[in-house]
Design an enzyme around this catalytic site. Structure first.
Site: not given
Ligand code: F6P
Length: 501
Positions: A217, A223, A277-278, A363, A394, A497
């Site tokens: 987003k 990452e 995002g979620r 979250e 199990h 972050k």
């Molecule tokens: O971990 C926090 C967060 O903002 C989540 O809410 C989101 O899904 C994820 O990081 C990834 O964010 P982006 O889509 O901006 O890379």
């Protein structure tokens, strides 16, 4: 959009002050705390039927819970007294219910039809169908071979690069819908920061036939950027710099960052700030999934989600599946003191569903301050965990049967495998009934009285998957409304972050 609901909510009372909450507290203490589930079943032969509800293709059997008719009535009253009906309308009409970020919350618009009139005045909503049409052309192009790699070879491998909501949805759904994958197309994903996923993956990939879908987003998440740059380096190294234009596509709201990365304009798919995002797998974030299952099946997921939305918006509180699930969650969390809830899908295809729900619920509901800035006065989100049954049986289910912890369960059961069905039903029954035989050794005794919901459906299809996801999205929202928290922000993850940078 006037914020009638949100403005009123700012001065709302604490849920613990509501008459229905007080009634439930007394009812818990006096009537339900020590009542055996076995007894409730023995007294009411029609209990299973009575405490069961259908919505779309899903049936929720909530008979194995510590509830009777009075409990259910009071829980529905608590929902009403917490203004849940007004909150639902506020979401669908585009009020800025994500108050700390000043945003509307409109993932429901992503799966709506224009005739549903979901917040059509909110900027971006009318673009939803245009993006879907562009996605369709792209997906069809890749699948038919019209869109190819830089050396004109057909694409066979789709790699989703993203994390959190930009990873869990496509990964969970692609595994759930494995039988729908188009021939000669494979789905892969890369999310973690340490680089090993990509290192291992490229060993088996042909760069000429690989398409990377970078989902973010913000297009700033460390990452995702690290992995996307490493993938770009690999493509440049194996092919050339021009190839980047043919092997990278992106889903993002950050156009400048896409320019900088080198994503060509017709390989970009946008969404809007009102998609959290979620909650984003219904948007262009679902592109990697759509590429392997086809756009027709992707649209079937959307239509499943919409079916649950219509139910959620229209059904009365006591016949509303997401509301019921939420209120049962509150009953265990706030009155029985449960700290965690297990999600146990009895199909291996839903093996990532617990992980998906972990982000969705933890979250969204991991908050200790209300929307008015005041501390909450009761517990909020539970710890969510789980595993596909029967693997769970199990590993950790010993603790659930005989341990000291009280762990309510949601069983998810497609009725496709007789053995899985028998095992799922046996677990729900064993948890509920326990053993009554007095003559056995203490270590063999199952006390029972451990509650569960079973959500069952004929089979796992794109439609049922869409309904399941939307069911839990709305469940989380309703719980947040009762607690008075903002279920759509995630300030808690920001500090870590920043420090990592
Ligand atoms: O971990 C926090 C967060 O903002 C989540 O809410 C989101 O899904 C994820 O990081 C990834 O964010 P982006 O889509 O901006 O890379």
């Amino acid at each position: 959009m006037a914020n009638a609901y949100t403005n009123r909510k700012l001065s709302a009372r604490y849920p613990t002050d509501l008459p229905a909450w007080k009634k439930l507290a007394a009812h818990h203490k006096d009537d339900m705390r020590n009542k055996a589930l076995r007894e409730l079943f023995a007294r009411d032969k029609k209990r299973a039927e009575r405490f069961s509800l259908n919505a779309g293709d899903l049936t929720l059997d909530y008979s194995k819970n510590h509830v009777n008719a009075t409990t259910m009535k009071s829980l529905a009253q608590l929902a009403k007294q917490s203004d849940v009906p007004a909150a639902i309308e506020a979401m669908f009409t585009g009020e800025q219910i994500n108050q700390t970020e000043g945003r509307a919350v409109l993932h429901v618009a992503l799966r709506s039809k224009i005739s549903d009139m979901v917040a059509l005045d909110t900027p971006g909503v009318r673009e939803v169908w245009e993006v879907l049409t562009r996605m369709e052309a792209f997906v069809d192009g890749v699948q038919s071979g019209k869109i190819r790699g830089s050396t004109r070879k057909k694409i066979t491998d789709i790699v989703n690069i993203g994390i959190g909501g930009s990873d869990l949805g496509p990964v969970m759904a692609s595994r759930a819908l494995r039988p729908y994958w188009k021939k000669e197309l494979r789905f892969h994903s890369v999310s973690n920061i340490d680089g090993t996923q990509l290192d291992d993956l490229v060993e088996e990939l042909d760069p000429e036939r690989t398409l990377f879908v970078v989902c973010s987003k913000t297009f700033t998440t460390q990452e995702t950027m690290v992995n996307a740059r490493a993938a770009r380096d690999w493509v440049v190294d194996k092919l050339d710099a021009v190839a980047v234009q043919y092997h990278f596509v992106a889903a993002s709201t950050n156009h400048e960052a896409l320019d900088e990365f080198g994503i060509r304009s017709d390989y970009r798919f946008g969404f809007w700030d009102w998609v959290g995002g979620r909650y984003s797998m219904w948007s262009a974030v679902g592109l990697s999934l759509a590429l392997v299952i086809g756009m027709e099946n992707f649209r079937r997921i959307l239509s499943g989600g919409r079916r649950m939305d219509l139910h959620f918006r229209q059904a009365p509180m006591d016949e509303n599946m997401p509301v019921l699930l939420a209120m049962l969650g509150i009953w265990y969390n706030n009155f029985f003191g449960a700290q965690s809830q297990a999600i146990l899908p009895y199909t291996n295809r839903l093996d990532r569903f617990p992980a998906y729900l972990q982000q969705l619920q933890m979250e969204s509901s991991g908050k200790s301050v209300r929307m008015d800035g005041k501390p909450v006065r009761c517990d909020t989100g539970m710890i969510i965990w789980g595993e596909a049954g029967s693997n769970a049986q199990h590993s950790f289910m010993q603790l659930m049967h005989q341990g000291t912890r009280f762990v309510p369960v949601d069983f998810l059961l497609p009725r496709t495998s007789k053995l899985a069905t028998a095992n799922c039903r046996a677990q729900a029954r064993a948890l509920m009934e326990g053993t009554t035989n007095d003559s056995i050794e203490a270590y063999r005794v199952h006390a029972g009285n451990r509650p569960s919901n079973t959500i069952h459906f004929k089979s796992l299809t794109p439609e049922t998957l869409g309904q399941l996801i939307a069911l839990y999205e709305h469940k989380v929202f309703v719980e947040g409304v009762v607690w008075g928290i903002d279920s759509f922000d995630q300030w808690g993850v920001e500090l870590g972050k920043k420090l990592a940078q």
